[in-house]
Design an enzyme around this catalytic site. Structure first.
Site, mmCIF file in Angstrom:
data_model
loop_
_atom_site.group_PDB
_atom_site.id
_atom_site.type_symbol
_atom_site.label_atom_id
_atom_site.label_comp_id
_atom_site.label_asym_id
_atom_site.label_seq_id
_atom_site.Cartn_x
_atom_site.Cartn_y
_atom_site.Cartn_z
ATOM 1 C CB CYS A 283 -43.039 9.614 -0.378
ATOM 2 S SG CYS A 283 -44.101 10.568 0.687
ATOM 3 N N PRO A 284 -46.114 8.995 -1.768
ATOM 4 C CG PRO A 284 -48.406 9.614 -1.768
ATOM 5 C CD PRO A 284 -47.146 9.609 -2.627
#
Lengths: 399, 79
Positions: free
Chosen positions: B18-19
């Site tokens: 993430c991200p």
């Protein structure tokens, strides 16, 4: 009813409960509420929740061991900072195992470098702001310190700048994938995944045993804090609660779920802290860092860039490291080292210390009543703006 | 239901956390036509929550996911 049948019903109930806790998603807002409650319990028990202080303690130990610092820091087994962060790592690790989500997760080279750089930036920012997104923002805001507000502004600005960098990187150095991570099941004929929950249960049990040992040697407070840390780790891993998203998402995808959860969480925590301080049960100066406004604002910006680049904040890097992510393990290590060095640097110079700013306990200037009205209004604005942006995408950056 | 999908594009996000998977997805979708299907390969446990949420927010249709050897395949239909 025979006894065997009753027993099997009980087993069913327990296994349903296990599935619900460790395999179903917990909603983000619930994470916010639970963190708010744990934040108050932790403060009532001993002290406010923090993460960076623990990492700094570990960094201090490293530099004392290699001979850079002359004095020995407080033992990581006694330091309340260290114990809370250890508990967070421990709880996240146990929870990832119980959910069968633990795996050693390598990452491509550039991502690992971003973990290191992000960690160094976060360590620097946390040293300036008097804590990471937890100690410098969440707990400081709860503790009615003005520095919490200025760090919040800094974090928003930093997250924006960090995201701008990620967009630029995606354009010029699109990340390469590692290809398949080693198959988690069936490797060498042994199914690790199947036994993960048992190791996880053993990890939670071991934490309880540790807390019991602490109470036996008259360190009940420390043992209790370890369990508080473990609870934070469990809650945060299961909800995947991520402070980075609270500041980054509105710009990145326009989602407002995490900002709303943080706002709800902080309203709970602010009320709890105010109750403990206003009634005189806890010292008013606790968690009011000497960082208003320069240290908290600039530290917040630096920290904000670092957390977006690393993909995890103070608490987020630690729980993702507990889940086996190599990039965030590096972020945690370099966070610990840099925050120790920068803090030592600031402390050694009177001019630098003064530059960071003042300790500003808001009720000294505004009274408790108006402080609470101001902070809760601020959280409501944050909540509403994030939701408004979700509908309008006014702040969202197109790629 | 996700078994007989033929994706128009495949995006390999294995090893990314993430991200990055969401950012790469966001970028890839920008270059695709309405009605096309994007397949995303991922290893980050967070993607299982993030991708459906992103689809819901941005109006694309989340078709589902299936487990492969040590990673997950996600399917998204561009609005």
């Amino acid at each position: 009813m025979n006894e065997e049948k009753e027993q099997s019903v009980l087993v069913q109930i327990l296994s349903r409960g296990y599935e619900r806790i460790f395999f179903e998603n917990w909603p983000m807002w619930m994470g916010g509420i639970l963190i708010g409650i744990m934040s108050i319990i932790t403060f009532a028990w001993a002290r406010p929740w923090g993460v960076a202080g623990g990492l700094r303690n570990w960094g201090d130990w490293f530099f004392a061991a290699v001979g850079l610092y002359s004095h020995k820091p407080l033992s990581p087994w006694i330091s309340t900072n260290s114990i809370l962060t250890l508990g967070l790592l421990w709880g996240a690790f146990g929870s990832a195992l119980m959910s069968k989500q633990f795996a050693f997760r390598p990452a491509p080279g550039l991502e690992l470098i971003k973990g290191i750089v992000g960690g160094i930036l976060m360590g620097t920012g946390a040293a300036m702001a008097g804590g990471c997104n937890v100690g410098g923002f969440y707990s400081a805001m709860s503790a009615l310190s003005a520095s919490g507000i200025s760090m919040m502004v800094g974090l928003i600005m930093g997250a924006y700048l960090g995201l701008r960098y990620l967009y630029w990187e995606l354009e010029h150095f699109p990340p390469r994938a590692t290809g398949g991570v080693q198959s988690e099941q069936g490797k060498k004929g042994f199914n690790w995944l199947a036994i993960e929950p048992y190791i996880g249960a053993a990890a939670f049990l071991a934490a309880i045993v540790f807390a019991w040992i602490y109470s036996k040697i008259a360190l009940t407070r420390i043992g209790g804090l370890l369990l508080c840390g473990v609870a934070f780790g469990l809650i945060i891993q299961r909800t995947r609660f991520c402070f980075v998203r609270g500041f980054r998402d509105p710009f990145m995808t326009g989602e407002g779920e995490v900002p709303r959860a943080i706002a709800i969480s902080l309203i709970i925590s602010i009320l709890g802290f105010a109750a403990l301080k206003w009634t005189g049960l806890r010292g008013e100066g606790v968690y009011v860092p000497q960082a208003f406004w320069f240290g908290a604002l600039v530290g917040g910006i630096i920290f904000g860039i670092g957390m977006v680049v690393a993909g995890g904040c103070g608490s987020g890097s630690v729980w993702r490291a507990g889940e086996g992510q190599l990039k965030l393990m590096l972020a945690v290590i370099f966070f610990a080292l840099s925050t120790s060095l920068v803090k030592a640097g600031i402390k050694s110079s009177k001019a630098l210390t003064n530059l960071m700013g003042h300790r500003v306990f808001l009720p000294d200037f505004l009274s408790y009543k108006w402080t609470l009205i101001l902070l809760i209004a601020l959280m409501l604005v944050y909540y509403l703006l994030a939701t408004w942006n979700e509908e309008t995408d006014k702040f969202t950056l197109e790629i | 239901m996700v078994d007989n999908i033929t994706p128009d594009e495949t995006l390999d996000c294995r090893g990314l956390s993430c991200p990055m998977p969401i950012l790469k997805t966001k970028k890839a979708i920008g270059k695709m036509k309405s009605g096309q299907v994007l397949e995303i390969l991922g290893t980050d446990p967070g993607t299982k929550n993030d991708l459906p949420a992103f689809a819901k927010k941005s109006g694309h249709e989340y078709l589902g996911e299936k487990e492969d050897q040590g990673f997950t395949r996600f399917y998204l239909k561009v609005k």
